[in-house]
Structure formats: structure tokens, C-alpha cells
Design an enzyme around this catalytic site. Structure first.
Site, PDB file in Angstrom:
ATOM      1  N   GLY A 102      -1.846  -4.202  -9.991  1.00  0.00           N
ATOM      2  CA  GLY A 102      -2.398  -4.110  -8.724  1.00  0.00           C
ATOM      3  C   GLY A 102      -2.467  -3.438  -7.471  1.00  0.00           C
ATOM      4  O   GLY A 102      -2.854  -2.188  -7.839  1.00  0.00           O
ATOM      5  N   GLU A 160     -14.780   1.376   0.569  1.00  0.00           N
ATOM      6  CA  GLU A 160     -14.216  -0.233  -0.438  1.00  0.00           C
ATOM      7  C   GLU A 160     -13.930  -1.032   0.620  1.00  0.00           C
ATOM      8  O   GLU A 160     -13.983  -2.182   1.260  1.00  0.00           O
ATOM      9  CB  GLU A 160     -13.633  -0.674  -1.424  1.00  0.00           C
ATOM     10  CG  GLU A 160     -14.255   0.196  -2.545  1.00  0.00           C
ATOM     11  CD  GLU A 160     -13.155  -0.101  -3.150  1.00  0.00           C
ATOM     12  OE1 GLU A 160     -12.463  -0.877  -3.536  1.00  0.00           O
ATOM     13  OE2 GLU A 160     -12.819   1.243  -4.343  1.00  0.00           O
ATOM     14  N   GLN A 162     -13.338 -30.094  24.819  1.00  0.00           N
ATOM     15  CA  GLN A 162     -12.793 -28.612  25.257  1.00  0.00           C
ATOM     16  C   GLN A 162     -12.077 -27.471  24.251  1.00  0.00           C
ATOM     17  O   GLN A 162     -12.280 -26.830  23.847  1.00  0.00           O
ATOM     18  CB  GLN A 162     -11.496 -28.508  26.727  1.00  0.00           C
ATOM     19  CG  GLN A 162     -11.033 -26.673  27.431  1.00  0.00           C
ATOM     20  CD  GLN A 162     -10.807 -27.816  28.688  1.00  0.00           C
ATOM     21  OE1 GLN A 162      -9.483 -27.990  28.831  1.00  0.00           O
ATOM     22  NE2 GLN A 162     -11.475 -26.724  29.407  1.00  0.00           N
ATOM     23  N   GLY A 164     -15.261 -31.780   9.954  1.00  0.00           N
ATOM     24  CA  GLY A 164     -15.040 -33.199   9.645  1.00  0.00           C
ATOM     25  C   GLY A 164     -14.434 -33.416   7.309  1.00  0.00           C
ATOM     26  O   GLY A 164     -14.144 -32.563   7.248  1.00  0.00           O
TER      27      GLY A 164
HETATM   28  C1  FAD Z   1     -11.651 -12.313  -7.490  1.00  0.00           C
HETATM   29  C2  FAD Z   1     -11.138 -11.026  -8.006  1.00  0.00           C
HETATM   30  C3  FAD Z   1     -11.542 -10.316  -7.678  1.00  0.00           C
HETATM   31  C4  FAD Z   1     -11.330  -8.280  -8.033  1.00  0.00           C
HETATM   32  N1  FAD Z   1     -12.335  -7.319  -8.470  1.00  0.00           N
HETATM   33  C5  FAD Z   1     -11.512  -6.085  -8.733  1.00  0.00           C
HETATM   34  C6  FAD Z   1     -12.176  -5.012  -9.263  1.00  0.00           C
HETATM   35  O1  FAD Z   1     -13.942  -5.775  -9.369  1.00  0.00           O
HETATM   36  N2  FAD Z   1     -11.870  -4.056  -9.458  1.00  0.00           N
HETATM   37  C7  FAD Z   1     -10.425  -4.173  -9.339  1.00  0.00           C
HETATM   38  O2  FAD Z   1     -10.046  -2.559 -10.415  1.00  0.00           O
HETATM   39  N3  FAD Z   1      -9.896  -4.355  -9.004  1.00  0.00           N
HETATM   40  C8  FAD Z   1     -10.370  -5.952  -8.760  1.00  0.00           C
HETATM   41  N4  FAD Z   1      -9.532  -6.809  -7.653  1.00  0.00           N
HETATM   42  C9  FAD Z   1      -8.178  -6.880  -8.117  1.00  0.00           C
HETATM   43  C10 FAD Z   1      -7.198  -6.647  -6.745  1.00  0.00           C
HETATM   44  O3  FAD Z   1      -7.897  -5.665  -6.069  1.00  0.00           O
HETATM   45  C11 FAD Z   1      -6.249  -7.159  -7.710  1.00  0.00           C
HETATM   46  O4  FAD Z   1      -6.016  -8.161  -7.352  1.00  0.00           O
HETATM   47  C12 FAD Z   1      -4.989  -6.717  -6.001  1.00  0.00           C
HETATM   48  O5  FAD Z   1      -5.429  -5.408  -5.477  1.00  0.00           O
HETATM   49  C13 FAD Z   1      -3.966  -7.361  -6.101  1.00  0.00           C
HETATM   50  O6  FAD Z   1      -3.290  -7.037  -7.112  1.00  0.00           O
HETATM   51  P1  FAD Z   1      -2.558  -7.987  -7.789  1.00  0.00           P
HETATM   52  O7  FAD Z   1      -3.654  -9.244  -8.077  1.00  0.00           O
HETATM   53  O8  FAD Z   1      -1.540  -7.427  -9.156  1.00  0.00           O
HETATM   54  O9  FAD Z   1      -0.813  -8.017  -6.651  1.00  0.00           O
HETATM   55  P2  FAD Z   1       0.263  -7.494  -6.803  1.00  0.00           P
HETATM   56  O10 FAD Z   1      -0.056  -6.140  -6.265  1.00  0.00           O
HETATM   57  O11 FAD Z   1       0.835  -8.019  -8.044  1.00  0.00           O
HETATM   58  O12 FAD Z   1       0.844  -8.253  -5.486  1.00  0.00           O
HETATM   59  C14 FAD Z   1       1.058  -9.632  -4.869  1.00  0.00           C
HETATM   60  C15 FAD Z   1       1.139 -10.244  -3.664  1.00  0.00           C
HETATM   61  O13 FAD Z   1       2.724  -8.887  -3.191  1.00  0.00           O
HETATM   62  C16 FAD Z   1       1.594  -8.522  -2.246  1.00  0.00           C
HETATM   63  N5  FAD Z   1       2.291  -7.434  -1.416  1.00  0.00           N
HETATM   64  C17 FAD Z   1       2.683  -6.523  -2.829  1.00  0.00           C
HETATM   65  N6  FAD Z   1       2.312  -5.281  -2.462  1.00  0.00           N
HETATM   66  C18 FAD Z   1       2.898  -4.852  -1.113  1.00  0.00           C
HETATM   67  C19 FAD Z   1       3.557  -4.479  -0.518  1.00  0.00           C
HETATM   68  N7  FAD Z   1       4.166  -2.910  -0.469  1.00  0.00           N
HETATM   69  N8  FAD Z   1       4.989  -4.254   0.599  1.00  0.00           N
HETATM   70  C20 FAD Z   1       4.930  -6.173   0.930  1.00  0.00           C
HETATM   71  N9  FAD Z   1       3.629  -7.323   0.141  1.00  0.00           N
HETATM   72  C21 FAD Z   1       3.120  -6.346  -0.817  1.00  0.00           C
HETATM   73  C22 FAD Z   1       0.736  -9.242  -1.544  1.00  0.00           C
HETATM   74  O14 FAD Z   1       0.727 -10.729  -1.191  1.00  0.00           O
HETATM   75  C23 FAD Z   1      -0.066 -10.115  -2.634  1.00  0.00           C
HETATM   76  O15 FAD Z   1      -1.146 -10.211  -2.281  1.00  0.00           O
HETATM   77  C24 FAD Z   1     -10.145  -8.657  -8.240  1.00  0.00           C
HETATM   78  C25 FAD Z   1      -9.646  -9.397  -7.763  1.00  0.00           C
HETATM   79  C26 FAD Z   1      -9.545 -10.994  -7.771  1.00  0.00           C
HETATM   80  C27 FAD Z   1      -9.147 -12.067  -6.940  1.00  0.00           C
END
Ligand code: FAD
Length: 385
Positions: free
Chosen positions: A133, A245, A282, A342
Site C-alpha cells: 500500500g 494525485e 461564543q 447534535g
Molecule cells: C476507498 C479507497 C480507495 C482507494 N483507491 C485506490 C486506487 O484507486 N488505486 C490504488 O492503487 N489504491 C487505492 N487505494 C489504496 C490507498 O492508496 C492505500 O490504502 C494507502 O496508500 C495506504 O496503504 P494501505 O492501506 O496498504 O496501508 P499501509 O501501507 O499498510 O499503512 C497502514 C497505516 O500505517 C501507517 N504508516 C504507513 N507507512 C508509514 C510510515 N512510513 N511511517 C509511519 N506510519 C506509517 C499509516 O497510518 C497507514 O495508514 C484506495 C484506498 C481506499 C481506502
């Protein structure tokens, strides 16, 4: 206060988007959320209005504008309050298609860009995998040469426009003997190619009218000209396009946050409690004012980063900053604006309920906040880090 880089032409574009939102999105958005998709006719309508070709060259039917136009479009469309609509369009216009504009051969551009601009072909960017990811170098999907073409195998997940879109821009390993950053390439894969399987339409917390797919490529035969750009340069293509992006994502977040404040203002001005309106308290006024100040700051940085990009200048630092800043901010804005509604804010009938759900992914997708902050940290003082 409009950013100085928001020209008259871009204001006109925003007025056209606003009219489309009023006439088409607002009356139908709730039905699309229930259906889990946006009818293709609507996307064609966006094409006819010129919204889908903003970044495509005029030779292919687009208007060949720059990042400033993308952020103006994203910001205004985001004010529609249906994050799924905005995401469907922006993945097509600013996340997938720019790969073809930048790296496509003349043949690929001639074949694909005109229907993309018209909304007849909808694109998806297909990078994320179960084990890759944030760290794109972890991807395992691979394409190997066979005869004159390629055989593609692998699994992708969380792919926006992956269910109903037509054309995938896919990142795959083409050489496993070198570092992933050197052995990755991009491919154009039509969804209807044999072996392409949309195995799941994923159910989500928000962005309900945006379709999200899990896709398996099983011995997909691709012709030689499915390769997009140079072999082995795919990782750099993904990294390059991440800038656009993330920039449009930040514009989207700023637009949604600004709209949420507007909606909350309308509500607190009339909602009565303890002998006056909520606006009379406020603490509520000041929280809204503080949020408005932060949204304005985010918005100005969005336009500044877009301007840097349009000048051909390096904007990785600013883009990473604003993606992190707006991704967190939009969640704080939604939390407070929902709070001010609310109990009504918890009901599906209130736009703010949907907007709060839609916002949650915005500090995660397309570069999580932590990943963005690493990019910023690396650029704080390159000498010392
Ligand atoms: C609704 C949706 C639509 C999407 N659409 C697309 C798409 O069209 N095409 C596509 O290719 N992808 C798509 N994605 C994928 C998206 O870009 C990834 O979910 C995102 O890049 C995070 O990767 P991951 O989910 O594998 O999380 P991971 O890489 O496993 O990361 C999990 C968490 O770990 C933490 N983390 C990660 N790296 C680090 C670091 N170096 N240091 C500290 N903390 C860190 C962050 O908090 C992160 O959220 C989509 C995702 C969603 C949820």
C-alpha cells in the site's frame, strides 16, 4: 478570500461545475449512494461539459490546462458533498489518465484519450495490493514477456473505478532480478480482457457511490503495445504522478471542509438552545472561526503548490505538506460540524453525516499522513537529515 492564482477562467470553470452540481448531483446523489455507482450517462455528461479533459491535450479533445485547473475543478466539485462523486471523477481525470498523457505513445493517445475526454472510457489507477500500500516497492503483480507480448498475474485491491471503469493503468514488476524501483513497469489493461477478474466489489464506510474493486489478473495476455512508457520506469511514473494525485486530493479536502463549515453555519444560525441560537454561544462561533482560518490556510497552500507545479518547479515539499495538513484538517472540521448538528448530525438525512464518513479515508488513501510527513521531514533540512 480567493487565492491569487484563481484566474477568471478558473472561476468560470467553477461556476460551470456549480451549475452541474445543482442540476445533476444534488437531485440524484442520494440514489447513486444507494446504488453504489454513478450512471455512465452522468460521466458522459461531465465529458460533454469539458470536465474530464482538463489535463488532456487539445489535439485529443481536451483543454490542455495545468494543475491550477485541476485544483479549481476538484475544490468546486468537492463542494457537492458527495465524496464518491468527486473521487470517481478525480481518479479518472487526475490520477489515472495523466499516466497516458505523459507516457503514452502517439497510438495509445489516439486510441484512448478521445473517449476518456468524452466519459465513454473511464480509467482507474491500479497500484495497491494486499501486501503493498504505502510501500509501493512491495508489490508482487508481475508481467513476463511471452512471444511478442506479456502475461500478467497478480492481485490488486482498493481500486477506485475498478468495478465499472473500462481501462486500468496497472503497475507490475517486469524484472524481479533488480530492486523493485528499477524493475517495475506500467501497463494499459482493458477491463474486459480475458483473465481480468473483478473478484469483489468492496463495501466501504463512505464514498458509497464510488466503486472500489479487488481485482485478480490470471494469465492475462497483453499485446506488446500494452506497455505504457519505458520498461523498468514504472516506479518513477507512479511517484511522479503521486504529486498531482495528492495535490488534487488536498484541493478536494479543502473544498469539502469549506462546504461543511458553510452547512454548519446555516444550521447554528437558526438552531435554538438555552434562550438563543447556537451561533450566540461564543465557543461555537470561535470554533467555527478557527476552523475557517485553517481551511483558508490549507486552500491557499493548495493553490500555491499548484502554481509551483504549473511553473514546472519542484513542489514535493508543499504537496506533501498540504496533503497531510488538509487530510487531517478535513476530519477535524467534519467532527466539529457534525457535533454542532447534535443528533441530526448522526442521521442519514443530514449531509454532514455522509461528509463525516467520506472524510475518514482522506488521511489514509493516496499517501497516509505519516508517509506525507516523512516526505516533508526529509526536506526540512536536507543537509542534516
Ligand atoms: C476507498 C479507497 C480507495 C482507494 N483507491 C485506490 C486506487 O484507486 N488505486 C490504488 O492503487 N489504491 C487505492 N487505494 C489504496 C490507498 O492508496 C492505500 O490504502 C494507502 O496508500 C495506504 O496503504 P494501505 O492501506 O496498504 O496501508 P499501509 O501501507 O499498510 O499503512 C497502514 C497505516 O500505517 C501507517 N504508516 C504507513 N507507512 C508509514 C510510515 N512510513 N511511517 C509511519 N506510519 C506509517 C499509516 O497510518 C497507514 O495508514 C484506495 C484506498 C481506499 C481506502
Amino acid at each position: 478570500m480567493d487565492p491569487i492564482h484563481l484566474s477568471d477562467d478558473l472561476r468560470l470553470l467553477q461556476r460551470q461545475v456549480r451549475r452541474f452540481v445543482d442540476d445533476v448531483v444534488l437531485p440524484n446523489g442520494a440514489a447513486w449512494e444507494t446504488a453504489g455507482m454513478i450512471p455512465r450517462d452522468v460521466l458522459r455528461q461531465m465529458g460533454a461539459l469539458g470536465f474530464l479533459g482538463i489535463r488532456c491535450p487539445e489535439a485529443y479533445g481536451g483543454s490542455g490546462m495545468n494543475a491550477l485547473a485541476s485544483v479549481a475543478f476538484a475544490e468546486e466539485l468537492a463542494r457537492c458533498t458527495f465524496g464518491g462523486v468527486t473521487m470517481t471523477a478525480l481518479v479518472h481525470t487526475d490520477m489515472a489518465t495523466p499516466h497516458i498523457v505523459r507516457a503514452g505513445s502517439d497510438d495509445q493517445k489516439r486510441r484512448y484519450l478521445p473517449p476518456i475526454v468524452k466519459g465513454e472510457t473511464i480509467t482507474a489507477i491500479v497500484v495497491t495490493e494486499p501486501d503493498a500500500g504505502s510501500d509501493v516497492q512491495g508489490l508482487r503483480t508481475a508481467a513476463r514477456r511471452e512471444g511478442n507480448g506479456w502475461i500478467l498475474n497478480g492481485t490488486k485491491r482498493f481500486i477506485t473505478n475498478g468495478v465499472y471503469g473500462d481501462l486500468y493503468v496497472v503497475a507490475a514488476r517486469t524484472d524481479t532480478s533488480v530492486k523493485p524501483s528499477r524493475g517495475m513497469s506500467m501497463f494499459l489493461v482493458e477491463r474486459r480482457t480475458p483473465g481480468v477478474k473483478v473478484v469483489k466489489k468492496l463495501e466501504k464506510m463512505g464514498w458509497l457511490c464510488s466503486d472500489t474493486a479487488e481485482i485478480v489478473f490470471e494469465d492475462v495476455r497483453l499485446p506488446a503495445d500494452a506497455l505504457l512508457g519505458e520498461e523498468g520506469k514504472g516506479f518513477y511514473a507512479v511517484m511522479d504522478n503521486f504529486q498531482n494525485e495528492r495535490l488534487v486530493a488536498a484541493a478536494l479536502y479543502a473544498g469539502e471542509a469549506d462546504k461543511a463549515i458553510e452547512i454548519a453555519l446555516d444550521y447554528v444560525m437558526t438552531r435554538k438552545a438555552f434562550g438563543g441560537t447556537l451561533w450566540d454561544k461564543q465557543v461555537i462561533r470561535q470554533r467555527l472561526a478557527a476552523l475557517a482560518a485553517q481551511v483558508e490556510a490549507g486552500r491557499q497552500l493548495v493553490y500555491h503548490a499548484a502554481w509551483l507545479d504549473a511553473q514546472g518547479r519542484d513542489a514535493v515539499r508543499e504537496v506533501s505538506m498540504v496533503k497531510a495538513f488538509c487530510g487531517e484538517l478535513v476530519n477535524r472540521v467534519m467532527y466539529d460540524c457534525q457535533q454542532f448538528h447534535g443528533g441530526l448530525g448522526y442521521m442519514h438525512e443530514a449531509a454532514i453525516e455522509r461528509m463525516a464518513r467520506d472524510a475518514r479515508v482522506q488521511s489514509i488513501g493516496g499517501g497516509a499522513t505519516e508517509v506525507m510527513l516523512e516526505e516533508v521531514a526529509r526536506r526540512l533540512d536536507p543537509e542534516r537529515l
